[in-house]
Design a protein around this motif. Structure first.
Motif, PDB file in Angstrom:
ATOM      1  N   ARG A   1      42.741  78.774  15.433  1.00  0.00           N
ATOM      2  CA  ARG A   1      43.677  79.105  14.351  1.00  0.00           C
ATOM      3  C   ARG A   1      45.071  78.539  14.584  1.00  0.00           C
ATOM      4  O   ARG A   1      45.771  78.186  13.653  1.00  0.00           O
ATOM      5  CB  ARG A   1      43.750  80.622  14.189  1.00  0.00           C
ATOM      6  N   TYR A   2      45.519  78.501  15.826  1.00  0.00           N
ATOM      7  CA  TYR A   2      46.817  77.899  16.159  1.00  0.00           C
ATOM      8  C   TYR A   2      46.776  77.485  17.626  1.00  0.00           C
ATOM      9  O   TYR A   2      45.849  77.845  18.356  1.00  0.00           O
ATOM     10  CB  TYR A   2      47.975  78.869  15.890  1.00  0.00           C
ATOM     11  N   ILE A   3      47.780  76.716  18.049  1.00  0.00           N
ATOM     12  CA  ILE A   3      47.811  76.247  19.441  1.00  0.00           C
ATOM     13  C   ILE A   3      48.780  77.082  20.273  1.00  0.00           C
ATOM     14  O   ILE A   3      48.428  77.598  21.322  1.00  0.00           O
ATOM     15  CB  ILE A   3      48.201  74.753  19.510  1.00  0.00           C
ATOM     16  N   PHE A   4      50.026  77.199  19.788  1.00  0.00           N
ATOM     17  CA  PHE A   4      51.065  77.852  20.578  1.00  0.00           C
ATOM     18  C   PHE A   4      51.604  79.071  19.859  1.00  0.00           C
ATOM     19  O   PHE A   4      51.792  79.055  18.636  1.00  0.00           O
ATOM     20  CB  PHE A   4      52.243  76.906  20.840  1.00  0.00           C
ATOM     21  N   SER A   5      51.914  80.100  20.631  1.00  0.00           N
ATOM     22  CA  SER A   5      52.830  81.124  20.136  1.00  0.00           C
ATOM     23  C   SER A   5      54.233  80.658  20.491  1.00  0.00           C
ATOM     24  O   SER A   5      54.394  79.766  21.317  1.00  0.00           O
ATOM     25  CB  SER A   5      52.532  82.459  20.823  1.00  0.00           C
ATOM     26  N   PRO A   6      55.264  81.220  19.887  1.00  0.00           N
ATOM     27  CA  PRO A   6      56.628  80.798  20.251  1.00  0.00           C
ATOM     28  C   PRO A   6      56.901  80.931  21.752  1.00  0.00           C
ATOM     29  O   PRO A   6      57.530  80.072  22.360  1.00  0.00           O
ATOM     30  CB  PRO A   6      57.512  81.724  19.422  1.00  0.00           C
ATOM     31  N   THR A   7      56.391  81.998  22.357  1.00  0.00           N
ATOM     32  CA  THR A   7      56.622  82.199  23.793  1.00  0.00           C
ATOM     33  C   THR A   7      55.945  81.119  24.614  1.00  0.00           C
ATOM     34  O   THR A   7      56.515  80.565  25.553  1.00  0.00           O
ATOM     35  CB  THR A   7      56.098  83.583  24.221  1.00  0.00           C
ATOM     36  N   THR A   8      54.704  80.815  24.253  1.00  0.00           N
ATOM     37  CA  THR A   8      53.979  79.759  24.965  1.00  0.00           C
ATOM     38  C   THR A   8      54.672  78.415  24.809  1.00  0.00           C
ATOM     39  O   THR A   8      54.790  77.640  25.766  1.00  0.00           O
ATOM     40  CB  THR A   8      52.547  79.656  24.435  1.00  0.00           C
ATOM     41  N   ALA A   9      55.140  78.123  23.606  1.00  0.00           N
ATOM     42  CA  ALA A   9      55.795  76.845  23.341  1.00  0.00           C
ATOM     43  C   ALA A   9      57.007  76.641  24.240  1.00  0.00           C
ATOM     44  O   ALA A   9      57.276  75.530  24.699  1.00  0.00           O
ATOM     45  CB  ALA A   9      56.197  76.762  21.878  1.00  0.00           C
ATOM     46  N   HIS A  10      57.732  77.724  24.504  1.00  0.00           N
ATOM     47  CA  HIS A  10      58.918  77.601  25.360  1.00  0.00           C
ATOM     48  C   HIS A  10      58.567  77.245  26.796  1.00  0.00           C
ATOM     49  O   HIS A  10      59.413  76.713  27.519  1.00  0.00           O
ATOM     50  CB  HIS A  10      59.712  78.913  25.331  1.00  0.00           C
TER      51      HIS A  10
ATOM     52  N   GLU B   1      39.213  72.364  12.450  1.00  0.00           N
ATOM     53  CA  GLU B   1      39.216  72.486  10.993  1.00  0.00           C
ATOM     54  C   GLU B   1      39.950  73.719  10.486  1.00  0.00           C
ATOM     55  O   GLU B   1      40.499  73.718   9.375  1.00  0.00           O
ATOM     56  CB  GLU B   1      37.768  72.500  10.492  1.00  0.00           C
ATOM     57  N   GLU B   2      39.957  74.822  11.243  1.00  0.00           N
ATOM     58  CA  GLU B   2      40.547  76.074  10.757  1.00  0.00           C
ATOM     59  C   GLU B   2      42.026  76.217  11.100  1.00  0.00           C
ATOM     60  O   GLU B   2      42.678  77.147  10.631  1.00  0.00           O
ATOM     61  CB  GLU B   2      39.775  77.268  11.336  1.00  0.00           C
ATOM     62  N   ILE B   3      42.543  75.353  11.915  1.00  0.00           N
ATOM     63  CA  ILE B   3      43.940  75.503  12.330  1.00  0.00           C
ATOM     64  C   ILE B   3      44.868  75.270  11.146  1.00  0.00           C
ATOM     65  O   ILE B   3      44.725  74.317  10.394  1.00  0.00           O
ATOM     66  CB  ILE B   3      44.261  74.531  13.490  1.00  0.00           C
ATOM     67  N   GLU B   4      45.821  76.198  10.948  1.00  0.00           N
ATOM     68  CA  GLU B   4      46.769  76.117   9.832  1.00  0.00           C
ATOM     69  C   GLU B   4      48.152  75.686  10.296  1.00  0.00           C
ATOM     70  O   GLU B   4      48.912  75.114   9.525  1.00  0.00           O
ATOM     71  CB  GLU B   4      46.852  77.461   9.109  1.00  0.00           C
ATOM     72  N   GLN B   5      48.471  75.978  11.532  1.00  0.00           N
ATOM     73  CA  GLN B   5      49.787  75.610  12.061  1.00  0.00           C
ATOM     74  C   GLN B   5      49.682  75.433  13.565  1.00  0.00           C
ATOM     75  O   GLN B   5      48.867  76.085  14.222  1.00  0.00           O
ATOM     76  CB  GLN B   5      50.827  76.680  11.706  1.00  0.00           C
ATOM     77  N   LEU B   6      50.484  74.525  14.084  1.00  0.00           N
ATOM     78  CA  LEU B   6      50.465  74.300  15.526  1.00  0.00           C
ATOM     79  C   LEU B   6      51.121  75.441  16.269  1.00  0.00           C
ATOM     80  O   LEU B   6      50.659  75.858  17.330  1.00  0.00           O
ATOM     81  CB  LEU B   6      51.176  72.980  15.869  1.00  0.00           C
ATOM     82  N   ILE B   7      52.223  75.949  15.709  1.00  0.00           N
ATOM     83  CA  ILE B   7      52.990  77.006  16.368  1.00  0.00           C
ATOM     84  C   ILE B   7      52.964  78.241  15.480  1.00  0.00           C
ATOM     85  O   ILE B   7      53.292  78.177  14.293  1.00  0.00           O
ATOM     86  CB  ILE B   7      54.440  76.561  16.625  1.00  0.00           C
ATOM     87  N   LEU B   8      52.587  79.349  16.050  1.00  0.00           N
ATOM     88  CA  LEU B   8      52.522  80.600  15.311  1.00  0.00           C
ATOM     89  C   LEU B   8      53.915  80.990  14.820  1.00  0.00           C
ATOM     90  O   LEU B   8      54.897  80.921  15.568  1.00  0.00           O
ATOM     91  CB  LEU B   8      51.967  81.700  16.227  1.00  0.00           C
ATOM     92  N   ALA B   9      53.990  81.372  13.549  1.00  0.00           N
ATOM     93  CA  ALA B   9      55.283  81.767  12.982  1.00  0.00           C
ATOM     94  C   ALA B   9      55.783  83.044  13.642  1.00  0.00           C
ATOM     95  O   ALA B   9      55.010  83.872  14.124  1.00  0.00           O
ATOM     96  CB  ALA B   9      55.154  81.970  11.481  1.00  0.00           C
ATOM     97  N   LYS B  10      57.109  83.207  13.659  1.00  0.00           N
ATOM     98  CA  LYS B  10      57.714  84.364  14.316  1.00  0.00           C
ATOM     99  C   LYS B  10      57.226  85.678  13.716  1.00  0.00           C
ATOM    100  O   LYS B  10      57.002  86.660  14.419  1.00  0.00           O
ATOM    101  CB  LYS B  10      59.243  84.280  14.213  1.00  0.00           C
TER     102      LYS B  10
END
Length: 1188
Positions: free
Chosen positions: A995-1004, A1018-1027
């Motif tokens: 569904r997504y790759i990173f949460s904001p915490t992971t991205a940091h 195919e199901e991924i909607e965004q790379l980084i989970l919105a806050k």
């Protein structure tokens, strides 16, 4: 009548007036059409120029030459675009006053545009070049680098004089002379390098003449530099082609290195003097008189090093400290004796490296007492230090051993200049002349000779090669050896080429005659050399035998050197006879009672079998690619034969060996049969002294009942497989293929085999204990392929077997093992298995614990469920990279639940730098700790990583997840417990439910991420989970999740075939991708925006954001993409070189180029956007723009 003509005249005048006025009227009323035509033509020219420039740049990268008309067209196009830029500016100015046009201005502008448009059209018509360049010529590897150049006063002075002469008028022949080893070749290379870098010549070519030059090879090298392909094979034909080709080049520098005598340049094909006034020659030579004979207008002597320069070089090579110790004082005196000659300094310094003060003092005294070598003409001052190194070979050894090392050195001088000498030849010759007589066996003698050659290399008297089984000798050191053996009792004669036989003194003890012409003049039927102990005779052949691959280039028939049957009769002291490309009859061998070594390479021997009875002292017999009548019973009469080597011309030709023949060679220690033969292996067991056996065998030969190979110290045995595995003669190598019988025949070899390959071998369920009951602990390399019955490498479930198994195994390759269940079964804590393994590759099959294993690959193991059936956990403490792919039934890495205390078992040493998981089943209870402590479950769950405890993932660098169809989350706010500070590469392929790759915490936590690749998720909607989607528990770790997101090192991004992806990155006031160089987006059908504003607030004032590293931007097949750049933003892409926009019909972002050729992009709005800096719009539905 007048009434009739009047209207006609008026009409004619009117028509003429119209024709004259129409162009001027068009300038007034056709302004829009003229502007549009001009703009389109100019834009087309600009794009066409870019495309031609791209082709030109690509051609240049291939080191090809650009056609002159292409260069002219590019210059014309550039000039026209520059001249018409002002007209573009005027058009924009007119647009600013469109409600109040200045008609005079429009008229003038229309006229200018109308005049320029046809010129541009002609340029477009002339731009269809089928090719823009052609293959150029090589530059010469000598001039790419010249790392050995020593910046001494002498060399700098000589370099400056040469460069001055090259640049001066009236000088076209320059001679550089100096003693051997002073650095002439290195300086000549530096001259060539300078000449190329400063573009003083159109071509610079360098070749070496040496004492016996090969003109054909020199012509071939010159042809390569000039990009020529000879259609003729004759020397004269090549000469003419080169001559005419070089005459067509304006300025040429030819460097002729190591010239020994006067050379007629036209004999190579080099035009000079009146034939080519632009050709200059630089020659190097040891003899100043060669410069005089060559009529050099400028002669330059390369002097030796100054005392200080010599000491610096000597100190460095001897490994001495820069201090004022007593040892250094003595060393300075020794260095001074080297007379400033670089070669002598290096040789002596290496010889004395690591010596004590007493050793240095002894050597210094010996230097002072040597007076008789100072006046030698050719070698001059280098003889004395080389003689010292030669004499010093005895130091630290017994008198006998020291003499033997010196003889090894002199043997190496028998081979041609720059020849790469096979160790096997030296060993055979060394045994023949009686080296190391106290050695018990041939194997012991072999080891002694190898050690002696290593000592010679360390002393600087021999040089290594790329092949560990060959060595070579510097030509100056070789000259010294020839000087050393030119007088005295043991006189040598060595000729690199012999075209005419000259009367020779019978006092020689060693003669080596190479490359003897098949039609040699005055070749005698019989010679008298009563003292001759070693003879090397080679026919006319310009390449050496490759002892490892047994291959030579094809040669013409009838060009063997034919030698009379009585030629050898008066060589009664002969011990070593090496013949290559010679046709003879050994009938005269009855008079050679002392012959110990006979080696024939690609010879033709008549009546060989009947001559064997005469060679009663023969110990070494090698027949390689040699035609003989047969191998008959007469061989048995060689009672002293210890070494027999038989190798036919090709492996398809089977040698016929008489039954019960080999078994009666009772003194035989080494048998090399490197061709297919009918040898009866049962006879080997009767050879009690046999220690070495390289042999090619068929399956039938091995299948004899009760046969077991004897214990051997050296072997390379190939059964029904490619003979290339015989290459490693120094290793204990066994290769068995297509074999279904018991392997008991090899039982005596499994205890010490180092390299083992089994292919299509059936009937074995394991290696240990079925094959290696003692653990095969000498084995370093194991290759298994298509062995259908093997289930485990190690299976000691019965409780019996060795405690130490595969202890030295370093390399393991497994391929297509359909029954393999695992590598190890039944091991306990008391066992030590595969302790040295550093690299493992497994294909099409299945795996225990390896303390030194760093890299683990598991691929295409369709029935593999786990790696090791064990409850021990000490085996992956060095693992750095784990790859699991195409294992649909794979369940866990270790088949273990809990240890004896009921706790989960962990592996506290796994230092993973890379993790790849692809096409695997459900990995459950896979306790694999990453780095420090606790455990981490990795697998095809809804959540890839199920973390327990806290981790520092400080070494993992690459993570690759493929075909994990159940995965929805990679990690659940992973950064709370794991630090990914060194992750550089993240690859995701076909994780369909992610569904997504990173949460904001992971991205940091991904501050070092460089490469991001995402395909088929195919199901991924965004790379980084919105806050607003982050759970309260996940965001409780401080305010990290609220800080602006940035990937400071992310350089390459590729996203393809992600059907539900709507946006990539949030955009705030902090640059999110400051180092982005490449962004490729393709076939993401629902992608609407690349950068999404973090807060949906309308931007009132335009914001500029720079991507000054971005070079490649590709937006393809994105039917839902609305904008690349958010509304109200202005992106500046100053480094962009490639822009591709294709099949993105909804895209509202426009791309423009300014006067600095920077690309800008903005999203269209209803209001008019000022474009002061933007001059040229390249926006289109499809863009393929490339700038280099």
């Amino acid at each position: 009548m007048a009434e009739y003509f009047a209207p006609t005249a008026v009409e004619n005048v009117t028509n003429q007036a119209k024709e004259c006025a129409l162009p001027y009227l068009r300038y007034f009323f056709g302004y829009g059409e003229i502007v549009e035509d001009f703009t389109n033509q100019r834009k087309a020219l600009k794009l066409r120029k870019q495309r031609v420039k791209t082709r030109v740049d690509e051609t240049k990268r291939k080191i090809e030459v650009i056609y002159e008309d292409v260069e002219d067209w590019l210059r014309s196009a550039e000039k026209e675009l520059e001249e018409t830029q002002n007209l573009e500016d005027e058009i924009d100015s007119v647009r600013c006053f469109k409600w109040c046009p200045k008609w005079g201005w429009r008229y003038c502008l229309s006229k200018k545009l109308a005049e320029k448009t046809p010129i541009i059209s002609k340029l477009l018509e002339a731009s269809n070049f089928p090719q823009v360049g052609y293959r150029g010529s090589l530059q010469g590897i000598e001039f790419i680098t010249s790392t050995d150049f020593m910046d001494s006063e002498s060399s700098k002075s000589a370099l400056n004089q040469i460069m001055e002469a090259i640049n001066g008028k009236g000088v076209n022949m320059i001679g550089l002379h100096g003693m051997p080893g002073v650095g002439k070749t290195t300086l000549a290379q530096e001259v060539g390098k300078h000449a190329r870098e400063q573009k003083l010549f159109d071509k610079v070519v360098m070749f070496t003449m040496s004492q016996n030059p090969n003109i054909n090879k020199i012509q071939d090298k010159v042809a390569d530099i000039f990009g020529l392909n000879f259609e003729t094979s004759s020397r004269e034909g090549k000469e003419e082609v080169l001559f005419r080709s070089m005459q067509g080049v304006n300025k040429i520098l030819v460097i002729v290195d190591d010239l020994w005598e006067e050379l007629k340049l036209e004999s190579i094909g080099i035009p000079f003097g009146d034939e080519h006034k632009g050709c200059k020659i630089l020659l190097t030579t040891r003899d100043q008189q060669v410069c005089t004979k060559m009529n050099c207008q400028k002669e330059i002597q390369l002097g030796i090093l100054s005392e200080d320069e010599a000491w610096v070089l000597f100190r460095d090579k001897a490994g001495l400290d820069d201090d004022s110790s007593t040892l250094n004082d003595v060393a300075k005196e020794v260095a001074a004796q080297c007379k400033g000659l670089p070669l002598a300094i290096v040789v002596v310094a290496k010889a004395l490296k690591g010596e004590s003060l007493n050793g240095w003092t002894t050597v210094n005294q010996r230097f002072k007492e040597s007076r008789h070598l100072d006046n030698e003409k050719v070698l001059g001052g280098v003889l004395k230090p080389l003689k010292l190194s030669y004499d010093y070979l005895k130091e630290g050894n017994s008198q006998m051993t020291g003499n033997d090392i010196q003889v090894c050195f002199l043997l190496c001088s028998l081979f041609p200049e720059d020849y790469e000498i096979s160790l096997e030849i030296l060993i055979m010759c060394g045994i023949g002349v009686g080296l190391f007589p106290n050695a018990y066996s041939i194997e012991d003698t072999r080891n002694e000779i190898v050690m002696a050659l290593k000592k010679l290399q360390k002393s600087g008297l021999l040089l290594g090669t790329d092949d560990a089984k060959r060595i070579r000798m510097h030509d100056v050191v070789r000259d010294f050896a020839h000087w050393l053996t030119s007088t005295g009792e043991n006189r040598f004669m060595v000729k690199d080429e012999l075209k005419e036989w000259h009367d020779m003194d019978g006092c020689y003890t060693v003669i080596a005659l190479w490359n003897c012409s098949s039609n040699i003049k005055k070749f005698p039927d019989k010679v008298e050399f009563s003292k001759l102990k070693s003879l090397i005779l080679e026919g006319d052949w310009d390449c050496d035998w490759n002892w490892d691959l047994r291959q030579k280039r094809k040669r013409k028939r009838g060009d063997l050197l034919v030698v009379s049957s009585i030629f050898f009769e008066e060589m009664k002291a002969l011990q070593v006879l090496y013949l290559e490309s010679v046709s003879f009859s050994p009938i005269g061998f009855h008079s050679l009672p002392n012959l110990k070594t006979l080696c024939c390479v690609h010879c033709e021997l008549e009546n060989f079998s009947s001559s064997l009875k005469n060679m009663r002292s023969l110990e070494i017999l090698a027949l390689i690619g040699t035609k003989i009548d047969e191998i008959s019973e007469e061989l048995v009469k060689l009672f002293t034969l210890k070494y027999l080597r038989l190798s036919g011309i090709g492996v398809e030709e089977e040698m016929n060996i008489h039954p019960n023949l080999i078994s009666r060679l009772t003194s035989l220690q080494e048998l090399h049969v490197i061709s297919k033969s009918n040898i009866n292996l049962l006879e080997l067991n009767l050879l009690s002294r046999l220690t070495a056996l390289p042999v090619i065998l068929s399956t039938n030969q091995i299948s004899q009942e009760y046969f077991v190979f004897p214990k051997l110290q050296r072997y390379a045995i190939v059964v029904d497989d490619c003979f290339r595995y015989l290459k490693a003669q120094t290793l204990k190598t066994l290769t068995v293929a297509n074999f279904s019988s018991s392997l008991s025949a090899f039982n005596n070899l499994f205890c010490n085999v180092k390299k083992l390959k089994l292919r299509n071998v059936s009937g074995q369920k394991n290696i240990v204990p079925s094959i290696g009951k003692t653990g095969v602990n000498e084995l370093t390399s194991l290759k298994l392929a298509s062995c259908k019955d093997i289930e485990f490498l190690i299976d000691i479930t019965s409780g019996q077997g060795p405690n130490v198994v595969f202890s030295n195994l370093v390399k393991l390759n497994i391929h297509n093992m359909v029954s393999l269940k695992g590598l190890c079964c039944g091991l306990s804590r008391s066992h030590r298995a595969i302790a040295s393994l550093t690299r493992l590759k497994v294909n099409d099959c299945r795996l225990c614990f390896w303390p030194k294993l760093r890299i683990l690959h598991i691929q295409s193991c369709k029935s593999l469920k786990y790696v090791c059936a064990s409850n021990s956990t000490q085996g992956l403490q060095s693992l750095e990279f784990l790859h699991i792919s195409h294992c649909p039934q794979f369940m866990q890495i270790f088949n273990m639940e809990q240890n004896e205390n009921g706790q989960d078992i962990v592996l506290p040493g796994f230092r993973s730098q890379g993790l790849v998981i692809s096409n695997v089943g459900i990995i459950w209870k896979t306790n694999v700790p990453v780095l420090n402590e606790d455990c981490i479950v990795v697998g095809n769950h809804e959540e890839v990583f199920q973390v327990q405890g806290r981790y520092l993932f400080s070494r993992i660098k690459e993570l690759d997840l493929k075909n994990l169809f159940e995965v929805r989350i990679i990690w659940n706010d992973f950064a709370q417990v794991v630090t990914l500070e060194n992750l550089t590469t993240l690859k995701l392929r076909d994780c369909k439910k992610l569904r997504y790759i990173f949460s904001p915490t992971t991205a940091h936590s991904l501050s070092h991420l460089v490469n991001l690749f995402n395909e088929g998720c195919e199901e991924i909607e965004q790379l980084i989970l919105a806050k607003d989607q982050v759970s309260s528990s996940s965001s409780s770790n401080g305010d990290t999740g609220l800080q602006p997101i940035s990937f400071p090192n992310l350089t390459n991004i590729t996203v393809r075939n992600c059907g539900n992806l709507k946006s990539l990155f949030p955009l705030g006031h902090v640059p999110i991708l400051p180092k982005l160089e490449c962004l490729k987006l393709k076939t993401n059908s629902k992608l609407e925006e690349v950068f999404k504003l973090e807060d949906e607030v309308e931007v009132t004032a335009e914001k500029e954001m720079k991507f000054d590293k971005l070079e490649w931007l590709s937006l393809e097949e994105l039917p839902g993409l609305i904008h690349f750049c958010p509304k109200g933003y202005h992106f500046v892409l100053s480094a962009l070189k490639v822009l591709t926009v294709r099949d993105s019909p909804k895209l509202t972002t426009g791309f423009f180029i300014d006067s600095q050729e920077f690309v800008h992009c903005k999203t269209k709005t209803h209001q008019l956007v000022e474009q002061n800096a933007i001059q040229n719009q390249i926006f289109n539905k499809n863009i393929n723009w490339n700038w280099r």
